[in-house]
Motif scaffolding. Sequence first.
Motif, PDB file in Angstrom:
ATOM      1  N   GLU A 114     -15.470   0.106   1.559  1.00  0.00           N
ATOM      2  CA  GLU A 114     -16.037  -0.668   2.581  1.00  0.00           C
ATOM      3  C   GLU A 114     -16.183  -2.050   2.180  1.00  0.00           C
ATOM      4  N   ARG A 115     -16.375  -2.502   0.926  1.00  0.00           N
ATOM      5  CA  ARG A 115     -16.427  -3.763   0.305  1.00  0.00           C
ATOM      6  C   ARG A 115     -15.464  -4.234  -0.728  1.00  0.00           C
ATOM      7  N   VAL A 116     -15.376  -3.464  -1.875  1.00  0.00           N
ATOM      8  CA  VAL A 116     -14.541  -3.745  -2.937  1.00  0.00           C
ATOM      9  C   VAL A 116     -13.102  -3.905  -2.713  1.00  0.00           C
ATOM     10  N   ALA A 117     -12.597  -2.719  -2.110  1.00  0.00           N
ATOM     11  CA  ALA A 117     -11.137  -2.822  -2.087  1.00  0.00           C
ATOM     12  C   ALA A 117     -10.659  -4.000  -0.849  1.00  0.00           C
ATOM     13  N   PRO A 118     -11.320  -4.071   0.303  1.00  0.00           N
ATOM     14  CA  PRO A 118     -11.139  -5.286   1.318  1.00  0.00           C
ATOM     15  C   PRO A 118     -11.190  -6.455   0.484  1.00  0.00           C
ATOM     16  N   GLU A 119     -12.280  -6.889  -0.406  1.00  0.00           N
ATOM     17  CA  GLU A 119     -12.377  -8.100  -1.066  1.00  0.00           C
ATOM     18  C   GLU A 119     -11.176  -8.552  -2.023  1.00  0.00           C
ATOM     19  N   MET A 120     -10.783  -7.346  -2.606  1.00  0.00           N
ATOM     20  CA  MET A 120      -9.545  -7.678  -3.709  1.00  0.00           C
ATOM     21  C   MET A 120      -8.346  -7.851  -2.852  1.00  0.00           C
ATOM     22  N   ALA A 121      -8.217  -7.336  -1.699  1.00  0.00           N
ATOM     23  CA  ALA A 121      -7.004  -7.245  -0.833  1.00  0.00           C
ATOM     24  C   ALA A 121      -7.078  -8.752  -0.454  1.00  0.00           C
ATOM     25  N   LYS A 122      -8.290  -9.252   0.077  1.00  0.00           N
ATOM     26  CA  LYS A 122      -8.491 -10.431   0.547  1.00  0.00           C
ATOM     27  C   LYS A 122      -7.761 -11.721  -0.243  1.00  0.00           C
ATOM     28  N   THR A 123      -8.468 -11.410  -1.512  1.00  0.00           N
ATOM     29  CA  THR A 123      -8.125 -12.325  -2.801  1.00  0.00           C
ATOM     30  C   THR A 123      -6.608 -12.454  -2.824  1.00  0.00           C
ATOM     31  N   ILE A 124      -5.861 -11.305  -2.971  1.00  0.00           N
ATOM     32  CA  ILE A 124      -4.540 -11.333  -3.308  1.00  0.00           C
ATOM     33  C   ILE A 124      -3.869 -12.008  -1.938  1.00  0.00           C
ATOM     34  N   SER A 125      -4.102 -12.042  -0.706  1.00  0.00           N
ATOM     35  CA  SER A 125      -3.413 -12.308   0.296  1.00  0.00           C
ATOM     36  C   SER A 125      -3.602 -13.938   0.381  1.00  0.00           C
ATOM     37  N   ARG A 126      -4.683 -14.265  -0.493  1.00  0.00           N
ATOM     38  CA  ARG A 126      -4.841 -15.974  -0.429  1.00  0.00           C
ATOM     39  C   ARG A 126      -4.138 -16.386  -1.530  1.00  0.00           C
ATOM     40  N   SER A 127      -3.317 -15.717  -2.378  1.00  0.00           N
ATOM     41  CA  SER A 127      -2.855 -16.143  -3.570  1.00  0.00           C
ATOM     42  C   SER A 127      -1.290 -16.425  -3.347  1.00  0.00           C
ATOM     43  N   GLN A 128      -0.696 -16.762  -4.193  1.00  0.00           N
ATOM     44  CA  GLN A 128       0.827 -17.006  -4.185  1.00  0.00           C
ATOM     45  C   GLN A 128       1.723 -15.826  -3.728  1.00  0.00           C
ATOM     46  N   ALA A 129       1.098 -14.541  -4.076  1.00  0.00           N
ATOM     47  CA  ALA A 129       1.956 -13.340  -4.248  1.00  0.00           C
ATOM     48  C   ALA A 129       2.423 -12.858  -3.012  1.00  0.00           C
ATOM     49  N   ASP A 130       3.557 -12.429  -2.711  1.00  0.00           N
ATOM     50  CA  ASP A 130       4.052 -11.894  -1.483  1.00  0.00           C
ATOM     51  C   ASP A 130       4.703 -10.387  -2.029  1.00  0.00           C
ATOM     52  N   ALA A 131       4.023  -9.735  -2.957  1.00  0.00           N
ATOM     53  CA  ALA A 131       4.297  -8.242  -3.419  1.00  0.00           C
ATOM     54  C   ALA A 131       3.286  -8.228  -4.466  1.00  0.00           C
ATOM     55  N   VAL A 132       2.744  -6.803  -4.687  1.00  0.00           N
ATOM     56  CA  VAL A 132       1.907  -6.437  -5.643  1.00  0.00           C
ATOM     57  C   VAL A 132       2.357  -5.154  -6.488  1.00  0.00           C
ATOM     58  N   ILE A 133       2.160  -5.168  -7.894  1.00  0.00           N
ATOM     59  CA  ILE A 133       2.486  -4.365  -8.757  1.00  0.00           C
ATOM     60  C   ILE A 133       0.801  -3.618  -9.020  1.00  0.00           C
ATOM     61  N   LEU A 134       0.761  -2.342  -9.131  1.00  0.00           N
ATOM     62  CA  LEU A 134      -0.372  -1.903  -9.533  1.00  0.00           C
ATOM     63  C   LEU A 134      -0.321  -0.651 -10.586  1.00  0.00           C
ATOM     64  N   THR A 135      -1.204  -0.758 -11.443  1.00  0.00           N
ATOM     65  CA  THR A 135      -1.284   0.168 -12.819  1.00  0.00           C
ATOM     66  C   THR A 135      -2.680   0.988 -12.757  1.00  0.00           C
ATOM     67  N   ALA A 136      -2.624   1.969 -13.512  1.00  0.00           N
ATOM     68  CA  ALA A 136      -4.134   2.336 -13.565  1.00  0.00           C
ATOM     69  C   ALA A 136      -4.484   3.133 -14.741  1.00  0.00           C
ATOM     70  N   GLY A 137      -5.693   3.503 -15.170  1.00  0.00           N
ATOM     71  CA  GLY A 137      -6.018   3.964 -16.509  1.00  0.00           C
ATOM     72  C   GLY A 137      -6.282   5.506 -16.500  1.00  0.00           C
ATOM     73  N   CYS A 138      -7.539   6.022 -16.101  1.00  0.00           N
ATOM     74  CA  CYS A 138      -7.704   7.235 -16.323  1.00  0.00           C
ATOM     75  C   CYS A 138      -7.250   7.949 -14.819  1.00  0.00           C
ATOM     76  N   PRO A 139      -7.385   9.337 -14.798  1.00  0.00           N
ATOM     77  CA  PRO A 139      -6.981  10.053 -13.512  1.00  0.00           C
ATOM     78  C   PRO A 139      -7.687   9.532 -12.187  1.00  0.00           C
ATOM     79  N   LEU A 140      -9.096   9.258 -12.349  1.00  0.00           N
ATOM     80  CA  LEU A 140      -9.889   8.492 -11.382  1.00  0.00           C
ATOM     81  C   LEU A 140      -9.524   7.345 -11.031  1.00  0.00           C
ATOM     82  N   CYS A 141      -9.154   6.494 -11.916  1.00  0.00           N
ATOM     83  CA  CYS A 141      -8.516   5.097 -11.796  1.00  0.00           C
ATOM     84  C   CYS A 141      -7.203   5.233 -10.790  1.00  0.00           C
TER      85      CYS A 141
END
Length: 241
Positions: A114-141
């Motif tokens: 409800e809060r964190v993922a939308p905030e992060m997405a909004k930050t990216i949408s207001r950056s220069q990026a027009d594509a995103v690569i994601l990585t993760a650590g543990c299984p839950l990550c």
Amino acid sequence: MPMSKRCIPYTPRFREIKESVFALVSTAGIHLREQEPYNVDGDNSWRLIPGNIQTEQLMVTHSHYDHQDADQDINCIFPLDRLRELAAEGIIGGVGDKHLGFMGYTQNFRDLYERVAPEMAKTISRSQADAVILTAGCPLCHRVAAAIAREIEMTGIPTVFITVAPDQTRQAGPPRAIAPLRFTLGNSLGALDSQIYNARFCSMLSVASKQEKSLEPSGSQSMLNMTAASGNQLTFKRPKK
């Protein structure tokens, strides 16, 4: 807009890879050495990583996967230098001015959705990026990264998630995911002794993009299993249904 667990958001590519500016988003516990470390027992705070930093300024705070290789070279899981090399070679259009770090071992999924993922997405949408690569650590990550990828896609930016925990990733329903076989947690871009290979590994994006039309999801996410072949070449296999 609340995320639906049934509908997977999907933004088609509107630029060629060589014209696209990429940002990195990782749930592997990446942050600047000068920033406050994450609470490894559960933390829903994220870190803004400027695009002009040196990778030596980055570190990992996470106790739920082995990140000893990333401690020596952060590119094993946060391939910022690899992207810069690809941009210099003209394989991608550029590297974004903002990247995001998160420690994906969270105990508060409601707040994440409800809060964190939308905030992060909004930050990216207001950056220069027009594509995103994601990585993760543990299984839950990996589940958390998939949730963030969904939110980013809902802002109109295409994503690709490099997963080394495909079962957990598939359950969370990312829009796009690439699974390099035999790569392990903490080594999303391969082992520490394969940095030359890592640079070529990032170029898989161009290969995946050519197959994107046939892999466009219809009720389920797009997932490619990737097997390393000889030298720097890669082959892609469709997962068995």
